[in-house]
Design an enzyme around this catalytic site. Structure first.
Site, PDB file in Angstrom:
ATOM      1  CG  HIS A   1      -0.484   2.052  -9.242  1.00 27.62           C
ATOM      2  ND1 HIS A   1      -0.643   1.947  -7.920  1.00 27.62           N
ATOM      3  CD2 HIS A   1      -1.371   2.858  -9.722  1.00 27.62           C
ATOM      4  CE1 HIS A   1      -1.744   2.144  -7.538  1.00 27.62           C
ATOM      5  NE2 HIS A   1      -2.726   2.986  -8.524  1.00 27.62           N
TER       6      HIS A   1
ATOM      7  CG  LEU B   1       8.858 -17.521  -3.711  1.00 28.99           C
ATOM      8  CD1 LEU B   1       8.889 -17.423  -2.195  1.00 28.99           C
ATOM      9  CD2 LEU B   1       9.585 -15.933  -4.239  1.00 28.99           C
TER      10      LEU B   1
ATOM     11  CG  ASP C   1      -2.100   0.960   1.218  1.00 27.10           C
ATOM     12  OD1 ASP C   1      -2.342   1.508  -0.108  1.00 27.10           O
ATOM     13  OD2 ASP C   1      -2.902   1.370   2.182  1.00 27.10           O
TER      14      ASP C   1
END
Ligand code: IPE
Ligand code: IPE
Ligand code: MG
Length: 247
Positions: A38, A132, A21
């Site tokens: 972004h 991962l 955020d």
């Protein structure tokens, strides 16, 4: 402070989830439009993914777009969808090189076709990678996910495949999008907001929460290490007493 050196590799979380955020506020601080934030946020995604992969963390879940984010101005939604397409297209080779498997959770049927297709292609390409597991929450909200699980369970009961008395917590977990992942050990939220914003409500029952004022575009590997060191100082009691845990 060298945070990485302080990490105890024997006590790493298995699963880290992040609410990324603060992109908009960061862009504003630079005198730029929200989309600029972004775009810059993608660098932080790379940092967090690399850090997790290098340390040997098994699962990393990133909250990229919530159900509620569909209510943002159309122009911002479009820009985010475009950014997702470009990022996945650009990063798939790196994921392959680093043995990372890409997965998604959320209502991906709501995504534009191009976005859905590129994710599908990347997920297929990386499906055998066993390093991962990078899980992107897209058009995701926990209340949506739980509602879907209830529908699936109700249908099985209706079809006579499931007995009501046999429904337990495992039944619910197994019907969530996250069925094949362990619950997060650590949740990180950037940008100073102290809320969960409809993310993994069921799964976070015993997760350690870490909030930082750092805005997502400023989140670096160092910030990630710092969160891990903080996590490792916690005592996870799961309802027991401290004495019981020390044994
Ligand atoms: C997080 O940054 C990214 C998404 C929710 C898609 P924000 O866009 O929420 O940035 P702020 O909170 O407005 O600063
Ligand atoms: C949460 O961030 C969702 C994502 C990070 C994708 P928001 O910025 O949408 O959260 P609220 O609305 O401020 O709680
Ligand atoms: Mg926000």
């Amino acid at each position: 402070m060298d945070w990485k050196a302080q990490i105890d590799s024997a006590k790493l979380p298995q699963h880290v989830a992040i609410i990324m955020d603060g992109n908009g506020r960061w862009a504003k601080s630079q005198g730029m439009a929200r989309v600029f934030g972004h775009n810059k946020g993608v660098d932080s995604v790379r940092q967090a993914t690399e850090a997790a992969a290098e340390l040997g963390i098994k699962y990393l879940t990133l909250y990229a777009f919530s159900t509620e984010n569909w209510n943002r101005p159309q122009q911002e939604v479009d820009a985010l969808m475009e950014l997702l397409v470009n990022t996945i297209a650009k990063e798939t080779d790196t994921l392959m090189k680093n043995n990372v498997r890409l997965l998604t959770i959320g209502d991906t049927n709501r995504l534009p076709e191009r976005t859905r297709e590129i994710f599908k292609a990347c997920m297929e390409k990386t499906q055998s990678n066993n390093g991962l597991q990078l899980i992107i929450a897209l058009s995701y909200s926990s209340r949506w996910e739980i509602t879907e699980a209830v529908k699936l369970i109700a249908d099985k009961v209706k079809q006579g495949q499931l007995d009501i008395s046999s429904i337990d917590q495992q039944t619910i977990s197994r019907h969530l999008n996250t069925a094949s992942f362990p619950d997060p050990d650590l949740l990180i939220r950037t940008s100073g907001e102290l809320r969960i914003s409809n993310f993994l409500l069921w799964q976070l029952a015993y997760t350690e929460l870490y909030f930082t004022d750092c805005l997502w575009p400023e989140f670096t590997k160092e910030e990630f290490y710092k969160a891990l060191v903080n996590y490792q100082q916690r005592e996870r009691r799961f309802g027991k007493t401290s004495d019981q845990i020390a044994k």
